[in-house]
Design a protein around this motif. Structure first.
Motif, PDB file in Angstrom:
ATOM      1  N   TYR A   1      -0.357 -33.836  19.376  1.00  0.00           N
ATOM      2  CA  TYR A   1      -2.121 -33.557  19.819  1.00  0.00           C
ATOM      3  C   TYR A   1      -3.006 -34.832  19.584  1.00  0.00           C
ATOM      4  N   CYS A   2      -2.662 -35.173  18.233  1.00  0.00           N
ATOM      5  CA  CYS A   2      -3.595 -35.562  17.646  1.00  0.00           C
ATOM      6  C   CYS A   2      -3.717 -37.182  18.090  1.00  0.00           C
ATOM      7  N   THR A   3      -2.475 -37.830  18.468  1.00  0.00           N
ATOM      8  CA  THR A   3      -2.881 -39.138  18.795  1.00  0.00           C
ATOM      9  C   THR A   3      -1.152 -39.541  19.670  1.00  0.00           C
ATOM     10  N   LEU A   4      -1.315 -40.257  20.447  1.00  0.00           N
ATOM     11  CA  LEU A   4       0.553 -42.004  20.510  1.00  0.00           C
ATOM     12  C   LEU A   4       0.651 -42.567  20.385  1.00  0.00           C
ATOM     13  N   VAL A   5      -0.078 -42.965  19.251  1.00  0.00           N
ATOM     14  CA  VAL A   5       0.235 -43.920  18.546  1.00  0.00           C
ATOM     15  C   VAL A   5       0.945 -43.763  17.505  1.00  0.00           C
ATOM     16  N   ILE A   6       2.150 -43.597  18.019  1.00  0.00           N
ATOM     17  CA  ILE A   6       3.297 -42.650  15.743  1.00  0.00           C
ATOM     18  C   ILE A   6       4.143 -43.630  16.173  1.00  0.00           C
ATOM     19  N   ARG A   7       4.296 -44.085  15.083  1.00  0.00           N
ATOM     20  CA  ARG A   7       5.010 -44.735  14.123  1.00  0.00           C
ATOM     21  C   ARG A   7       6.847 -43.933  13.531  1.00  0.00           C
ATOM     22  N   GLU A   8       7.461 -44.866  12.971  1.00  0.00           N
ATOM     23  CA  GLU A   8       8.655 -43.622  12.510  1.00  0.00           C
ATOM     24  C   GLU A   8       8.379 -44.765  11.061  1.00  0.00           C
ATOM     25  N   GLY A   9       8.466 -43.686  10.263  1.00  0.00           N
ATOM     26  CA  GLY A   9       8.518 -44.503   8.881  1.00  0.00           C
ATOM     27  C   GLY A   9       9.848 -44.092   7.534  1.00  0.00           C
ATOM     28  N   GLN A  10       9.749 -44.078   6.207  1.00  0.00           N
ATOM     29  CA  GLN A  10      10.179 -43.905   5.352  1.00  0.00           C
ATOM     30  C   GLN A  10      10.120 -44.082   4.040  1.00  0.00           C
ATOM     31  N   ASP A  11       9.958 -42.911   3.457  1.00  0.00           N
ATOM     32  CA  ASP A  11       8.905 -43.105   1.933  1.00  0.00           C
ATOM     33  C   ASP A  11      10.684 -42.382   1.051  1.00  0.00           C
ATOM     34  N   ASP A  12      10.085 -42.650   0.186  1.00  0.00           N
ATOM     35  CA  ASP A  12      11.255 -41.299  -1.209  1.00  0.00           C
ATOM     36  C   ASP A  12      11.416 -40.496  -0.787  1.00  0.00           C
ATOM     37  N   LEU A  13      10.704 -39.398  -0.225  1.00  0.00           N
ATOM     38  CA  LEU A  13      10.682 -37.584  -0.195  1.00  0.00           C
ATOM     39  C   LEU A  13      11.332 -38.673   1.097  1.00  0.00           C
ATOM     40  N   ASP A  14      11.344 -38.602   2.677  1.00  0.00           N
ATOM     41  CA  ASP A  14      12.293 -38.211   3.670  1.00  0.00           C
ATOM     42  C   ASP A  14      11.907 -39.244   4.345  1.00  0.00           C
ATOM     43  N   LYS A  15      12.666 -39.155   5.913  1.00  0.00           N
ATOM     44  CA  LYS A  15      11.879 -40.046   7.472  1.00  0.00           C
ATOM     45  C   LYS A  15      10.483 -39.045   7.692  1.00  0.00           C
ATOM     46  N   TYR A  16      10.068 -39.996   8.152  1.00  0.00           N
ATOM     47  CA  TYR A  16       8.901 -39.014   9.076  1.00  0.00           C
ATOM     48  C   TYR A  16       8.214 -40.082  10.723  1.00  0.00           C
TER      49      TYR A  16
ATOM     50  N   ASP B   1     -14.906 -46.894   5.436  1.00  0.00           N
ATOM     51  CA  ASP B   1     -14.392 -46.147   3.561  1.00  0.00           C
ATOM     52  C   ASP B   1     -13.410 -45.708   3.867  1.00  0.00           C
ATOM     53  N   ILE B   2     -12.786 -44.401   4.692  1.00  0.00           N
ATOM     54  CA  ILE B   2     -11.752 -43.489   5.034  1.00  0.00           C
ATOM     55  C   ILE B   2     -10.832 -43.461   6.219  1.00  0.00           C
ATOM     56  N   ARG B   3     -10.272 -43.506   4.904  1.00  0.00           N
ATOM     57  CA  ARG B   3      -8.649 -44.231   4.955  1.00  0.00           C
ATOM     58  C   ARG B   3      -7.682 -43.095   5.227  1.00  0.00           C
ATOM     59  N   PHE B   4      -6.872 -42.741   6.242  1.00  0.00           N
ATOM     60  CA  PHE B   4      -5.917 -41.130   6.345  1.00  0.00           C
ATOM     61  C   PHE B   4      -4.689 -41.740   6.799  1.00  0.00           C
ATOM     62  N   ASP B   5      -4.057 -41.179   6.678  1.00  0.00           N
ATOM     63  CA  ASP B   5      -2.867 -40.961   7.572  1.00  0.00           C
ATOM     64  C   ASP B   5      -2.481 -39.158   7.826  1.00  0.00           C
ATOM     65  N   LEU B   6      -1.993 -38.975   8.763  1.00  0.00           N
ATOM     66  CA  LEU B   6      -1.552 -38.016   9.591  1.00  0.00           C
ATOM     67  C   LEU B   6      -0.126 -37.911   9.907  1.00  0.00           C
ATOM     68  N   ARG B   7       0.743 -37.617   8.812  1.00  0.00           N
ATOM     69  CA  ARG B   7       1.939 -38.029   8.966  1.00  0.00           C
ATOM     70  C   ARG B   7       3.229 -36.141   9.259  1.00  0.00           C
TER      71      ARG B   7
END
Lengths: 233, 111
Positions: free
Chosen positions: A26-41, A51-57
């Motif tokens: 709903y928020c964006t079509l520009v979606i990529r797959e990633g992974q960090d210490d918690l899990d895949k996202y 100035d305002i940097r943010f992530d939606l995951r």
């Protein structure tokens, strides 16, 4: 202000500060797959101004992961007032209704529990942008009314109120009436997608204009270069 | 940083993945009774991250801990940072820093 999509993951720790009862799609079509210490996202990175940097995951283990997205800010953003202002700026600039915010920093929470705001439902103001997004996702940047009705429940989590049968039109649910009104009756209103030049009507549907694509670019839904911003006539 | 929940008595869980929650890591967690976590990319602050609640389905591990998560968690994520969260310890392996929390119960569902 414009919400720009960033192509790369952040180079620092990010902290969850809000959960929005809307899907990532709903928020964006520009979606990529990633992974960090918690899990895949699945996720996307954005910047507003410089100035305002943010992530939606969405991590696959998040509660209500099909219908919510979590908003992350860089860990250096720690002042509670700044966090609150930043969240407000982000949801405003992404054209996300305030009622969609299911939790935000400063509200008490219990681990593993998240509830949708009781007044959150599809309203005409949101439906305008939603149908524009759906049409922009279709071949030729156009969609019929039937296609819109088919796609909306896939992208927008219809609330129990949305699914109530209309008292005036017995065969339709309230959300379908909202979409019908958005498409048909308010073409002269100053805030409609047609009056703003973001879409034009085609037989039994709508087509997104270059102006509409520009708008969707400006709220982070698309990331089209100028050369891509052509209206297929 | 704002209101937070009380100390959770419910368990937390981590889901199997090919890099940070492998079967081998699950065995180490089970034998050591510790959960370790690395810094995020570009960060020098190691943290343990987990989902709240029991592991309902699929492969992964479920645990409880007496260590209260860092206040800036969220309803859908819990975090324990070395240096920021009380009682989180630092571990080092192969030149890398890890945050470490002890567990009071552990169920390995990725044997």
């Amino acid at each position: 202000m414009t919400v720009r999509v960033l192509r790369y993951d952040p180079e620092n720790e990010v902290i969850p500060h809000a959960i929005i009862w809307r899907s990532l799609r709903y928020c964006t079509l520009v979606i990529r797959e990633g992974q960090d210490d918690l899990d895949k996202y699945s996720g996307a990175s954005f910047v507003i101004g410089n100035d305002i940097r943010f992530d939606l995951r969405v991590y696959r283990g998040h509660i209500h992961s099909e219908v919510t997205v979590t908003l992350y800010l860089p860990e250096e953003v720690r002042d509670e007032q700044q966090i609150a202002q930043t969240i407000s700026t982000i949801i405003r600039e992404m054209a996300i209704p305030v009622s969609a915010v299911a939790w935000r920093r400063g509200l008490k929470f219990h681990y593993g529990k998240l509830e949708r705001a009781p007044d959150d439902r599809l309203r005409e103001s949101e439906a305008r942008i939603l149908i524009l997004k759906i049409a922009a996702s279709q071949p030729g940047r156009a969609a019929s009314s039937d296609k819109l009705r088919q796609e909306i429940p896939k992208i927008f989590d219809l609330s129990p109120v949305d699914k109530k049968m209309s008292p005036s039109r017995k065969r339709e649910m309230l959300w379908q009436i909202v979409v019908r009104n958005t498409m048909s009756s308010h073409t002269t209103g100053t805030r409609t997608i047609f009056a703003q030049g973001w879409a034009r009507k085609i037989p039994n549907g709508l087509k997104v204009t270059k102006s509409g694509l520009d708008y969707l670019n400006s709220i982070g839904f698309l990331d089209l270069s100028k050369s891509d911003l052509t209206e297929a006539e | 940083m704002g209101a937070v929940s009380e100390v959770p008595i419910e368990p937390f869980h981590r889901v199997e993945n090919p890099t940070t929650q492998t079967d081998q890591i699950a065995k180490l967690q089970e034998s050591s009774r510790e959960i370790w976590g690395q810094p995020a990319r570009g960060s020098d602050q190691p943290s343990v991250k987990a989902y709240p609640g029991p592991l309902v389905s699929g492969r992964g591990v479920q645990f409880t801990t007496e260590i209260v998560p860092q206040p800036f968690g969220a309803p859908n994520e819990a975090r324990w940072y070395w240096n920021w969260t009380p009682n989180v310890e630092l571990r080092q392996k192969d030149g890398k820093d890890f945050a470490c929390i002890g567990v009071t119960s552990f169920i390995n569902c990725q044997p």
